[in-house]
Scaffold this active site. Structure first.
Site, PDB file in Angstrom:
ATOM      1  N   GLU A  43      37.089  39.667  48.851  1.00 38.96           N
ATOM      2  CA  GLU A  43      38.609  39.241  48.993  1.00 38.96           C
ATOM      3  C   GLU A  43      38.747  38.077  47.804  1.00 38.96           C
ATOM      4  O   GLU A  43      38.777  36.833  48.018  1.00 38.96           O
ATOM      5  CB  GLU A  43      39.269  38.902  50.010  1.00 38.96           C
ATOM      6  CG  GLU A  43      40.717  38.777  50.071  1.00 38.96           C
ATOM      7  CD  GLU A  43      41.110  37.338  49.845  1.00 38.96           C
ATOM      8  OE1 GLU A  43      41.341  37.061  48.707  1.00 38.96           O
ATOM      9  OE2 GLU A  43      41.735  36.688  50.877  1.00 38.96           O
TER      10      GLU A  43
ATOM     11  N   GLU B 293      42.241  30.915  41.033  1.00 42.30           N
ATOM     12  CA  GLU B 293      40.836  30.331  41.459  1.00 42.30           C
ATOM     13  C   GLU B 293      39.709  31.005  40.681  1.00 42.30           C
ATOM     14  O   GLU B 293      38.686  30.637  40.865  1.00 42.30           O
ATOM     15  CB  GLU B 293      40.955  30.949  42.951  1.00 42.30           C
ATOM     16  CG  GLU B 293      41.916  29.887  43.781  1.00 42.30           C
ATOM     17  CD  GLU B 293      41.705  30.221  45.121  1.00 42.30           C
ATOM     18  OE1 GLU B 293      41.272  31.207  45.533  1.00 42.30           O
ATOM     19  OE2 GLU B 293      42.280  29.502  45.939  1.00 42.30           O
TER      20      GLU B 293
END
Length: 536
Positions: A259, A268
């Site tokens: 994920e 991120e």
């Protein structure tokens, strides 16, 4: 410089075997097998396997390049570097170790950790040079403080709970895995950034032969605990604490599951780790869950949002704040608020044109392709209104052999913890129905594990002079994806009537943009005065 090593340690074993794709036979049990920590002929710390006084050929491990993982209560695997006969290429090799009982297994693991810590990492080498651990790609790209905070965040159960309770996210992953059992049954799986280990457990439920759950944060310890207490599944799962850029695995994976999505898909920068894991661990033509990601974009009109952001800077228009004139900083504050992408759930009726998309195929894209993403923009306005910026969302595809399943974060769909993201222009554009809107969305990765966003939107002017010169009205903004404005608790007002009056908190005379970076202050004043042509 004289090398000082610990005294040799020896441990009895039930058996030892080399791990490969065809799993070679274990060493015959004609006589007891032992593992010995000691010093090799080269003067370096080694793990040697032998039968009584006779060394077993090929079973010698340099502790400077070795990792030890538990496969079960009495079985472990030792991963180390090897090389072919010509020493042209290095590779990873694995040795499975079977212990006689759990107590001997624990003692061996403790000894391995002590030798690795005290001998390999903490003492002088034979030539007098202190051994330094090799920096990975992750360390080269990410500043230490950002990495520390990132792993601290994901090492906490409350944040894992937030993701697990996103039932759209978790339920879609569960369905994608279970509905595609054919892709998992009897296969080796690597869970990239395993977190709590929930996806590893799903893979085991789907019949995976073995799952390697790679997690760099302290959440790895919680994952071990959770998996251990689900023994029917956990016996086929190995939790490996470390970054995918650094760890070694005993075998290649048939399928990757992860994920890796952040806000706007790419925040991120975990997609890069996902791609690195593909290159390091996945067999040719292996599957990836998710397989493809798409970023969707469309211009929007939202007078309430624009006014809300602009009003935040009104504090800096005070000329007598405890005797101090704050107005010199108003322009900078105004731009600062507009440099924050807005994260919230908005009504799709705010969109003023059909969306376009940018596709990233995780099975093919290169890591370097994610460093800078340029997306050309072209829309045809559906209504006449003011365009306040660009709305973005994403979806990912799980391309299973049995079922294809999408996980979407689109406006109007069930809300996820990613919500949607909007880049708001400090200078809105005027458009008419049928008018073309062009521009560019450019995202450049930075060392804080996020992206700087550069957005430009343009539209041809309407009215006198437009036909002759094709005059453009253009608006640009620079935003930091790392520092969004989370607006989920704000009241949403969507449909705006044609006769809507200006927002009571803001008047034209309140907006006086200052600063060299801002252009056309007169235009913004006109925009505040004119709220006509809104969406119905």
């Amino acid at each position: 410089m004289e090398q000082k090593y610990k005294q040799e340690q020896e441990f009895p074993l039930a058996s030892v075997a080399e791990l490969s794709s065809s799993l070679s036979s274990p060493v015959p049990e004609s006589s007891p097998v032992f593992a010995r920590f000691g010093v090799g002929t080269s003067g370096t710390a080694e793990l040697q396997f032998h039968r009584e006084s006779e060394s077993i050929d090929g079973f010698r491990v340099d502790l400077r390049a070795a990792q030890l993982f538990k496969l079960g209560p009495v079985q472990s695997v030792c991963i180390s570097e090897g090389s072919n006969d010509k020493k042209e290429k290095s590779y990873s090799r694995g040795i499975t170790i079977q212990f006689r009982d759990e107590e001997e297994s624990s003692a061996f693991h403790c000894a391995f950790d002590q030798w690795n810590k005290e001998v390999v990492q903490g003492t002088d080498l034979a030539n007098g040079v202190v051994s330094d651990s090799k920096k990975s790609k992750f360390d080269d790209k990410v500043e230490p403080y950002s990495a520390k905070m990132y792993f601290h965040y994901y090492g906490q159960l409350l944040h894992q709970q937030n993701m697990l309770q996103d039932y759209v996210r978790t339920g879609t992953y569960y369905a994608a895995v279970i509905e595609n059992r054919a892709d998992f049954t009897g296969r080796v799986v690597v869970d990239v950034g395993a977190g709590s280990g929930i996806l590893s457990l799903f893979a085991a439920q789907a019949g995976a032969k073995h799952v390697y759950a790679v997690e760099a944060s302290e959440m790895a310890e919680y994952a071990r605990k959770l998996i251990a207490e689900n023994p029917s599944l956990g016996q086929r799962i190995t939790v490996i604490k470390g970054k995918v850029e650094e760890v070694e695995l005993p075998e290649k994976a048939d399928i990757l599951i992860s994920e890796p999505m952040g806000t706007l898909l790419v925040n991120e920068r975990m997609l890069e780790s996902y791609v690195i894991a593909r290159d390091r661990f996945l067999v040719p033509n292996g599957k990836m869950f998710p397989t493809v990601g798409r970023i969707h974009m469309a211009p929007f009109s939202d007078e309430y949002l624009f006014v809300e952001i602009a009003n935040k800077a009104l504090f800096w228009q005070q000329q007598n704040y405890f005797g101090v004139d704050l107005t010199p900083l108003y322009g900078c504050a105004f731009q600062g608020y507009f440099s924050q992408p807005v994260v919230d759930a908005f009504d799709p009726r705010l969109l003023v044109a059909p969306a376009i998309s940018h596709t990233i195929d995780f099975t093919k894209t290169k890591e370097e392709d994610l460093y800078e993403i340029d997306i050309p923009l072209r829309f045809i306005a559906s209504v006449g209104t003011r365009v306040h910026g660009l709305a973005c969302w994403f979806d990912v595809l799980f391309d299973g052999s049995t079922v294809q399943r999408w996980l979407t974060t689109a406006p109007g769909a069930p809300t996820t913890h990613w919500y949607q993201l909007r880049c708001v222009l400090s200078q809105p554009l005027y458009v008419m129905a049928g008018q073309e809107i062009t521009g560019q969305l450019r995202m450049i990765a930075h060392s804080s594990q996020s992206y700087t966003i550069y957005l430009t939107l343009s539209a041809k002017m309407w009215g006198p002079g437009a036909e002759q010169g094709g005059i453009l009205q253009t608006s640009s903004c620079k935003l930091d994806l790392k520092e969004p404005y989370y607006r989920m608790s704000q009241p949403q007002a969507y449909a705006v009537a044609q006769d809507q009056q200006p927002h009571p908190l803001m008047h034209a005379q309140d907006i006086q943009i200052q600063g060299e970076d801002l252009e056309e202050p007169e235009l913004l004043q006109q925009q505040i005065q004119n709220t006509g042509g809104q969406l119905q």
